[in-house]
Design a protein around this motif. Structure first.
Motif, mmCIF file in Angstrom:
data_model
loop_
_atom_site.group_PDB
_atom_site.id
_atom_site.type_symbol
_atom_site.label_atom_id
_atom_site.label_comp_id
_atom_site.label_asym_id
_atom_site.label_seq_id
_atom_site.Cartn_x
_atom_site.Cartn_y
_atom_site.Cartn_z
ATOM 1 N N VAL A 157 85.381 -14.253 40.174
ATOM 2 C CA VAL A 157 85.175 -12.565 40.474
ATOM 3 C C VAL A 157 83.803 -12.700 41.137
ATOM 4 C CG1 VAL A 157 86.748 -12.042 38.655
ATOM 5 C CG2 VAL A 157 84.129 -12.100 38.152
ATOM 6 N N SER A 158 83.789 -11.702 41.897
ATOM 7 C CA SER A 158 82.682 -11.257 42.828
ATOM 8 C C SER A 158 81.645 -10.356 42.160
ATOM 9 C CB SER A 158 83.059 -10.962 44.245
ATOM 10 O OG SER A 158 83.888 -9.681 44.249
ATOM 11 N N SER A 159 81.906 -9.694 41.236
ATOM 12 C CA SER A 159 81.063 -8.461 40.797
ATOM 13 C C SER A 159 80.776 -8.558 39.081
ATOM 14 C CB SER A 159 81.268 -7.147 41.185
ATOM 15 O OG SER A 159 82.592 -6.661 40.413
ATOM 16 N N LYS A 160 79.782 -8.194 38.582
ATOM 17 C CA LYS A 160 79.437 -8.329 37.345
ATOM 18 C C LYS A 160 80.649 -7.436 36.782
ATOM 19 C CE LYS A 160 77.166 -9.112 33.559
ATOM 20 N NZ LYS A 160 77.018 -10.472 32.842
ATOM 21 N N ASP A 161 80.750 -5.909 37.326
ATOM 22 C CA ASP A 161 81.746 -5.310 36.759
ATOM 23 C C ASP A 161 83.162 -5.705 36.503
ATOM 24 O OD1 ASP A 161 82.458 -2.503 36.116
ATOM 25 O OD2 ASP A 161 83.458 -2.296 37.641
ATOM 26 N N LYS A 206 102.407 -14.338 22.074
ATOM 27 C CA LYS A 206 102.027 -14.265 23.660
ATOM 28 C C LYS A 206 100.726 -14.076 23.897
ATOM 29 C CE LYS A 206 106.409 -14.524 24.228
ATOM 30 N NZ LYS A 206 106.958 -15.420 24.897
ATOM 31 N N ASN A 207 100.444 -13.877 25.304
ATOM 32 C CA ASN A 207 98.934 -13.501 25.629
ATOM 33 C C ASN A 207 98.210 -12.673 24.542
ATOM 34 O OD1 ASN A 207 96.544 -13.176 27.136
ATOM 35 N ND2 ASN A 207 97.663 -13.332 29.096
ATOM 36 N N SER A 208 97.135 -13.419 24.077
ATOM 37 C CA SER A 208 96.433 -12.755 22.771
ATOM 38 C C SER A 208 95.410 -11.686 22.995
ATOM 39 C CB SER A 208 95.606 -13.887 21.923
ATOM 40 O OG SER A 208 96.379 -14.782 21.597
ATOM 41 N N VAL A 209 95.135 -11.365 24.302
ATOM 42 C CA VAL A 209 94.212 -10.269 24.672
ATOM 43 C C VAL A 209 94.741 -9.230 25.418
ATOM 44 C CG1 VAL A 209 92.385 -11.782 24.386
ATOM 45 C CG2 VAL A 209 93.124 -11.799 26.530
ATOM 46 N N THR A 253 75.623 -10.263 20.822
ATOM 47 C CA THR A 253 75.655 -8.825 21.059
ATOM 48 C C THR A 253 76.789 -8.235 20.233
ATOM 49 O OG1 THR A 253 76.987 -8.978 22.920
ATOM 50 C CG2 THR A 253 74.727 -9.147 23.348
ATOM 51 N N ASP A 254 76.874 -7.004 20.227
ATOM 52 C CA ASP A 254 77.992 -6.355 19.595
ATOM 53 C C ASP A 254 79.187 -6.525 19.946
ATOM 54 O OD1 ASP A 254 79.519 -4.434 18.182
ATOM 55 O OD2 ASP A 254 78.752 -2.446 19.259
ATOM 56 N N SER A 255 79.922 -7.259 19.267
ATOM 57 C CA SER A 255 81.112 -7.837 19.585
ATOM 58 C C SER A 255 82.326 -6.883 19.662
ATOM 59 C CB SER A 255 81.671 -8.882 18.406
ATOM 60 O OG SER A 255 81.824 -8.230 17.078
ATOM 61 N N GLU A 256 82.214 -5.602 18.980
ATOM 62 C CA GLU A 256 83.225 -4.626 19.171
ATOM 63 C C GLU A 256 83.371 -4.235 20.647
ATOM 64 O OE1 GLU A 256 85.369 -3.757 16.819
ATOM 65 O OE2 GLU A 256 84.507 -5.365 15.636
ATOM 66 N N ASN A 257 82.108 -4.107 20.995
ATOM 67 C CA ASN A 257 82.236 -3.498 22.454
ATOM 68 C C ASN A 257 82.538 -4.402 23.539
ATOM 69 O OD1 ASN A 257 81.180 -0.742 21.783
ATOM 70 N ND2 ASN A 257 79.561 -1.684 21.438
ATOM 71 N N SER A 258 82.311 -5.823 23.139
ATOM 72 C CA SER A 258 82.813 -6.993 23.950
ATOM 73 C C SER A 258 82.542 -6.902 25.621
ATOM 74 C CB SER A 258 84.341 -7.100 23.806
ATOM 75 O OG SER A 258 85.251 -6.118 24.224
ATOM 76 N N GLY A 259 81.333 -6.266 25.741
ATOM 77 C CA GLY A 259 80.650 -6.081 27.382
ATOM 78 C C GLY A 259 81.323 -5.074 27.700
ATOM 79 N N LYS A 260 82.024 -4.068 27.194
ATOM 80 C CA LYS A 260 82.393 -2.865 27.921
ATOM 81 C C LYS A 260 81.638 -1.805 27.993
ATOM 82 C CE LYS A 260 87.329 -4.453 27.312
ATOM 83 N NZ LYS A 260 88.621 -3.945 26.528
ATOM 84 N N GLU A 261 81.295 -1.210 26.703
ATOM 85 C CA GLU A 261 80.489 -0.191 26.522
ATOM 86 C C GLU A 261 78.848 -0.513 26.496
ATOM 87 O OE1 GLU A 261 81.614 1.936 23.168
ATOM 88 O OE2 GLU A 261 83.837 2.198 23.980
ATOM 89 N N LYS A 262 78.706 -1.704 25.897
ATOM 90 C CA LYS A 262 77.245 -2.029 25.741
ATOM 91 C C LYS A 262 77.374 -3.421 26.499
ATOM 92 C CE LYS A 262 74.007 -3.481 22.082
ATOM 93 N NZ LYS A 262 73.856 -3.627 20.678
ATOM 94 N N GLN A 263 76.392 -3.529 27.480
ATOM 95 C CA GLN A 263 76.266 -4.896 28.137
ATOM 96 C C GLN A 263 75.598 -5.999 27.224
ATOM 97 O OE1 GLN A 263 78.015 -5.674 30.548
ATOM 98 N NE2 GLN A 263 78.999 -3.731 31.168
ATOM 99 N N PRO A 264 75.890 -7.217 27.439
ATOM 100 C CA PRO A 264 74.786 -8.286 26.697
ATOM 101 C C PRO A 264 73.540 -8.166 27.556
ATOM 102 C CG PRO A 264 76.993 -9.019 27.287
ATOM 103 C CD PRO A 264 76.973 -7.728 27.981
ATOM 104 N N ARG A 312 85.141 -6.622 33.022
ATOM 105 C CA ARG A 312 86.730 -6.163 32.428
ATOM 106 C C ARG A 312 87.604 -7.325 32.391
ATOM 107 N NH1 ARG A 312 85.613 -2.629 36.906
ATOM 108 N NH2 ARG A 312 86.970 -3.814 38.137
ATOM 109 N N ALA A 313 87.160 -8.743 32.575
ATOM 110 C CA ALA A 313 87.855 -9.911 32.503
ATOM 111 C C ALA A 313 87.953 -10.478 31.350
ATOM 112 C CB ALA A 313 87.401 -10.896 33.524
ATOM 113 N N TYR A 314 89.132 -11.164 30.900
ATOM 114 C CA TYR A 314 89.309 -11.879 29.336
ATOM 115 C C TYR A 314 89.376 -13.247 29.734
ATOM 116 C CZ TYR A 314 90.124 -7.107 28.098
ATOM 117 O OH TYR A 314 89.795 -6.117 27.380
ATOM 118 N N LEU A 315 89.252 -14.085 28.553
ATOM 119 C CA LEU A 315 89.890 -15.369 28.628
ATOM 120 C C LEU A 315 91.181 -15.413 28.410
ATOM 121 C CD1 LEU A 315 89.096 -18.627 28.224
ATOM 122 C CD2 LEU A 315 89.120 -17.959 25.959
ATOM 123 N N HIS A 316 92.057 -15.973 29.486
ATOM 124 C CA HIS A 316 93.537 -15.830 29.290
ATOM 125 C C HIS A 316 93.933 -17.041 28.332
ATOM 126 C CE1 HIS A 316 93.826 -12.916 32.471
ATOM 127 N NE2 HIS A 316 92.877 -13.338 32.979
#
Length: 516
Positions: free
Chosen positions: A444-448, A513-516, A334-345, A452-456
């Motif tokens: 996490v307990s919800s899709k939302d 440091k943390n990259s994201v 899917t659109d990598s720029e939106n990365s699951g925020k504006e446009k969901q996979p 919003r989560a990241y790989l740390h």
């Protein structure tokens, strides 16, 4: 170039009041002349590019020439030092002159600076018509940009531990251009050069001679600092890797490739163009061998198919179907720029044809667009996958093993990346590389929340710590976006290779440091 010289004398005549010390050692033959105007990296003084000492070894197809011009005073750019780069001169098939700026001119100052340098070359004996522009590090970016609108006065551009700026294509660049660096370069990462080398390979499919016009060379065991010498700025030391070849051997390689490229670009019958092409051909082959493992793993997630093959593998680990011959695993990006925020996979699902569908959003560190000191591989893969429970219900079989966790999959990414790395990279990592530690998943307990989560990714002087976020639901309900999913923030195998090849080997205590 004679017209350029005349104009330069008229414009700058009032500024040419210098005290000069000139030593010229003339050739015993009448080889053609060429000149290099050299732009240093920012914060590296021009005299850092003067080789440590004379080298006694001679090459079979070049002679030794030396021209030493030293400017001591004057206006703004009178600090230019016109010096020999002794090993480039020594190992050249040309009678070569080199002008090195003390400090890096800005792009806006380059027209005046270049004219002044060329004037000094002419004043002290240069009678050739071939002029090349070279730059180290960010000095190479200045050289590349200046070369785009100065091709009429240049025979070529030399990019030392540098590359063409974003948006510039090798096969569209107006002059021949050499891109050359080392595989232990911590500032111009080898993963950045992989992109450029792949561009060259695509160009060669249409025109095999591009390897001579726009060669891309990676030298094994050479780092960023070996294009200069002496004490370098803390920023360079902080990010560069420890070289595995001597400064002398590195300079030999740089000089030989420089000479071969200039001879090829000039295409003069008075020089051995055939030998130059053969040398560049060997450089291409060596570079291909060095970069092939990186390119192969990069293609798992960055390819023209827009498919994350690694997510497909992750989906197989999640389902863990012991007999999967009747099941097809399908992935799309899917659109990598939106990365699951504006446009969901698009949600994963199991179709009537037993296709298990997953989707992936690839996310990069935006800083890598502006500097190659930052990792060039994906920061994370946000993988939306189908849970094992849904597949069990649809297939109706008990032939399943335990589903993998996100932590398990990320551990497997390391295993794959290490196995694909070159033997040299494996040995370096085992001898002095810092380890990767994989932390327990954060559920996490919800899709939302997951969106919003990241790989740390946390880098420090003890290693790389990887923590994934997981969203897992077994329920089938009216909201298809959360029906039977097992979603992970995944570590790209290419990011692991970048750690193995570069970041794990850094001496720095101030790791990224943390990259994201």
């Amino acid at each position: 170039m004679n017209t350029l010289y005349s104009a330069t004398v008229l414009v700058l005549h009032a500024h040419l009041c210098f005290t000069l010390s000139v030593e010229v050692v003339k050739s015993n033959c009448r080889d053609p002349e060429a000149a290099i105007v050299f732009i240093p990296a920012k914060d590296i003084h021009g005299d850092r590019y003067i080789p440590l000492g004379k080298i006694k070894q001679q090459h079979t197809w070049y002679d030794t020439y030396k021209t030493l011009l030293d400017l001591n005073s004057g206006p703004r750019y009178d600090g230019i030092r016109l010096r020999q780069a002794e090993e480039i001169i020594r190992r050249s098939d040309l009678k070569l002159w080199v002008a090195i700026f003390d400090e890096q001119p800005s792009l806006g100052d380059m027209p005046l600076a270049f004219l002044l340098a060329f004037t000094h070359l002419k004043t002290h004996g240069y009678r050739g018509t071939s002029t090349f522009l070279a730059g180290h590090g960010d000095g190479g970016l200045v050289a590349a940009r200046f070369g785009t609108f100065s091709s009429h006065i240049l025979d070529g551009v030399l990019l030392y531990s540098s590359y063409l700026p974003s948006g510039s294509l090798l096969n569209k660049y107006p002059t021949p251009v050499l891109t050359i660096s080392g595989d232990l370069d911590g500032l111009t990462r080898v993963t950045k050069i992989v992109d450029i080398f792949e561009e060259l390979q695509a160009d060669m499919a249409q025109n095999p001679t591009q390897k001579y016009k726009t060669p891309v060379i990676v030298m094994e065991g050479v780092n960023y600092g070996q294009f200069a010498f002496g004490k370098l700025p803390w920023w360079n030391v902080e990010h560069d890797l420890t070289p595995e070849v001597s400064h002398l051997d590195a300079y030999h390689s740089i000089a030989d490739y420089t000479s071969a490229f200039m001879v090829s670009a000039r295409n003069d019958t008075k020089t051995n163009v055939t030998a130059a092409h053969a040398f560049l051909e060997q450089g291409y082959s060596n570079t291909q061998i060095l970069l092939q493992p990186l390119s192969q793993v990069k293609a798992l997630d960055q390819n023209t198919e827009l498919i994350s093959h690694w997510t497909t593998t992750a989906q197989q680990f999640i389902v863990n179907l012991l007999n999967s011959t009747s099941v097809e695993f399908v992935n799309h990006e899917t659109d990598s720029e939106n990365s699951g925020k504006e446009k969901q996979p698009n949600p994963s699902s199991l179709t009537d044809d037993f296709q298990i569908v997953s989707s992936t959003s690839i996310m990069f560190d935006k800083r890598q667009k502006y500097s190659s000191v930052f990792p060039q591989s994906p920061v994370q893969l946000k993988a939306t996958m189908t849970s094992q429970e849904v597949v069990r219900k649809m297939i109706g079989t008990n032939q399943f093993g335990d589903p993998a966790s996100c932590q398990d999959i990320n551990q497997d990414a390391f295993t794959l990346a290490f196995s694909k790395s070159s033997k040299t990279a494996q040995s370096r990592y085992q001898a002095k590389g810092r380890p990767i530690k994989f932390l327990d998943d954060v559920n996490v307990s919800s899709k939302d929340q997951w969106n919003r989560a990241y790989l740390h990714l946390t880098y420090n002087n003890t290693g790389l710590f990887v923590g994934a976020t997981r969203f897992h639901t077994t329920e089938t309900n009216s909201d298809s976006s959360v029906s039977g999913q097992d979603d992970c923030t995944l570590l790209s195998p290419y990011r692991v290779m970048e750690w193995i090849y570069i970041d794990a080997l850094k001496n720095s205590k101030l790791q990224i440091k943390n990259s994201v």
